[in-house]
Scaffold this motif. Structure first.
Motif, PDB file in Angstrom:
ATOM      1  N   THR A   1      42.098  32.310  48.729  1.00  0.00           N
ATOM      2  CA  THR A   1      41.128  33.399  48.853  1.00  0.00           C
ATOM      3  C   THR A   1      40.309  33.227  50.129  1.00  0.00           C
ATOM      4  OG1 THR A   1      39.486  32.201  47.557  1.00  0.00           O
ATOM      5  CG2 THR A   1      40.985  33.661  46.365  1.00  0.00           C
TER       6      THR A   1
ATOM      7  N   LYS B   1      38.567  40.313  52.959  1.00  0.00           N
ATOM      8  CA  LYS B   1      38.933  41.089  51.773  1.00  0.00           C
ATOM      9  C   LYS B   1      39.080  42.578  52.085  1.00  0.00           C
ATOM     10  CE  LYS B   1      34.202  41.776  50.045  1.00  0.00           C
ATOM     11  NZ  LYS B   1      33.293  41.568  48.896  1.00  0.00           N
ATOM     12  N   ASN B   2      39.977  43.221  51.318  1.00  0.00           N
ATOM     13  CA  ASN B   2      40.206  44.666  51.386  1.00  0.00           C
ATOM     14  C   ASN B   2      40.577  45.151  52.784  1.00  0.00           C
ATOM     15  OD1 ASN B   2      39.654  45.039  48.626  1.00  0.00           O
ATOM     16  ND2 ASN B   2      37.451  45.171  49.027  1.00  0.00           N
TER      17      ASN B   2
ATOM     18  N   ASP C   1      43.721  41.813  49.426  1.00  0.00           N
ATOM     19  CA  ASP C   1      43.120  42.390  48.224  1.00  0.00           C
ATOM     20  C   ASP C   1      41.613  42.136  48.209  1.00  0.00           C
ATOM     21  OD1 ASP C   1      42.879  39.734  47.612  1.00  0.00           O
ATOM     22  OD2 ASP C   1      44.211  39.769  45.882  1.00  0.00           O
ATOM     23  N   TRP C   2      40.973  42.368  47.058  1.00  0.00           N
ATOM     24  CA  TRP C   2      39.527  42.264  46.930  1.00  0.00           C
ATOM     25  C   TRP C   2      39.026  40.832  46.992  1.00  0.00           C
ATOM     26  CZ3 TRP C   2      43.185  43.471  43.532  1.00  0.00           C
ATOM     27  CH2 TRP C   2      43.363  42.621  42.437  1.00  0.00           C
TER      28      TRP C   2
ATOM     29  N   SER D   1      45.925  46.198  40.738  1.00  0.00           N
ATOM     30  CA  SER D   1      45.727  47.177  41.814  1.00  0.00           C
ATOM     31  C   SER D   1      45.331  48.551  41.288  1.00  0.00           C
ATOM     32  CB  SER D   1      46.998  47.295  42.653  1.00  0.00           C
ATOM     33  OG  SER D   1      48.056  47.853  41.897  1.00  0.00           O
TER      34      SER D   1
ATOM     35  N   TYR E   1      41.803  49.765  41.837  1.00  0.00           N
ATOM     36  CA  TYR E   1      41.303  49.972  43.196  1.00  0.00           C
ATOM     37  C   TYR E   1      41.963  51.150  43.902  1.00  0.00           C
ATOM     38  CZ  TYR E   1      39.247  45.362  42.531  1.00  0.00           C
ATOM     39  OH  TYR E   1      38.510  44.295  42.050  1.00  0.00           O
TER      40      TYR E   1
ATOM     41  N   THR F   1      39.661  53.942  45.010  1.00  0.00           N
ATOM     42  CA  THR F   1      38.760  53.622  46.125  1.00  0.00           C
ATOM     43  C   THR F   1      39.490  53.615  47.463  1.00  0.00           C
ATOM     44  OG1 THR F   1      39.097  51.230  45.844  1.00  0.00           O
ATOM     45  CG2 THR F   1      37.309  52.261  44.592  1.00  0.00           C
TER      46      THR F   1
ATOM     47  N   LYS G   1      42.378  51.937  48.214  1.00  0.00           N
ATOM     48  CA  LYS G   1      43.157  50.723  48.519  1.00  0.00           C
ATOM     49  C   LYS G   1      44.622  50.930  48.105  1.00  0.00           C
ATOM     50  CE  LYS G   1      39.184  48.793  49.528  1.00  0.00           C
ATOM     51  NZ  LYS G   1      38.274  49.827  49.026  1.00  0.00           N
TER      52      LYS G   1
END
Length: 274
Positions: A38, A43-44, A56-57, A230, A233, A236, A238
């Motif tokens: 991570t 992110k995003n 990803d987030w 997923s 998201y 939003t 993504k």
């Protein structure tokens, strides 16, 4: 010459698909650690040269996660398809050789399993085995054998009428030896083709039950887990979180289906004259 070129083309496509699938499976194993890393500063992120599938987030590389998930799906598909194909071979031969009562009982079992929707049956078996890896493998392996069993049963019934098989039986050759020497070699093309064609079904059902929450645990970077996460998201914007893993899954399924079709053509003697 035309038939020879057609078979060469089928062999080339089969080998190409096999190499691509093996490459994905191996790459996913090596990228498993990276898929779990991570980085909240990244992110995003939308797809770019640095992150072709975006992030990803949690800032995890979606390309690494997709390849790792596909690798896991391929390995589960190979394991479950092999177990299911062996079950189908044993039941198909037993139904054709052990008398009408056994045939009727096993045919009833085939009809029963085929009468239950695959997804529902896989979910129920997976729950019975405690979900997770063991549950998914058991669910997929124990639900995909009936169709191949029917094919093998029909083929064995035809082979029993062959002159060399009937001669061996009249000469008192033990049934086990007849099966090993005269029946199994002729079942090999149907068995191998059915085995490979089991792969796409196994992979799709594994991803489906995992997506629905009845399969692999959320900690594993499986395709079903990625697609399930997923969904929260997409609204939003993504879109890459579901698009690329979904397309990759479809591509793997198509490669397996293409391998099965090409193998059928290569092993079918009649196709040599097409």
């Amino acid at each position: 010459m035309k038939a020879w070129n057609s078979r060469k083309k089928a062999l080339l496509l089969f080998c190409t698909a096999a190499v691509l699938l093996c490459a994905v499976a191996v790459a996913g194993i090596f990228l498993e650690g990276r898929a779990m890393q991570t980085d909240f500063s990244q992110k995003n992120l939308a797809p770019s040269l640095q992150y072709p599938f975006g992030t990803d987030w949690m800032g995890r590389d979606m390309l690494a996660r997709t390849l790792t998930g596909l690798s896991l799906s391929i390995r589960i598909g190979v394991l479950t398809a092999a177990v299911s194909a062996v079950i189908a071979l044993a039941i198909g031969i037993a139904a054709a050789l052990l008398g009408p009562k056994v045939d009727a009982a096993l045919s009833w079992c085939m009809d029963l399993v085929m009468g239950i929707p695959h997804i529902l049956l896989v979910m129920l078996i997976s729950l019975a085995f405690g979900r997770g890896f063991v549950g998914v493998v058991a669910g997929v392996a124990l639900s995909h054998w009936p169709s191949l069993s029917r094919v093998i049963r029909g083929e064995v019934l035809q082979l029993r009428q062959a002159a060399y098989v009937r001669a061996a039986e009249k000469l008192g050759v033990p049934r086990r030896r007849v099966v090993r020497r005269h029946i199994l070699p002729h079942l090999l093309p149907q068995f191998l083709t059915g085995l490979i064609l089991q792969f796409p079904h196994a992979i799709l059902h594994e991803a489906s039950v995992t997506f629905l929450g009845f399969g692999l645990s959320p900690e594993q970077p499986a395709i079903g887990v990625i697609l399930s996460e997923s969904m929260r998201y997409l609204t939003t914007g993504k879109w890459w979180l579901a698009l690329f893993p979904g397309l990759a899954l479809v591509l793997v399924v198509l490669l397996f289906a293409g391998m099965g079709e090409r193998l059928r053509r290569l092993l079918d003697p009649a196709s040599a004259h097409q």
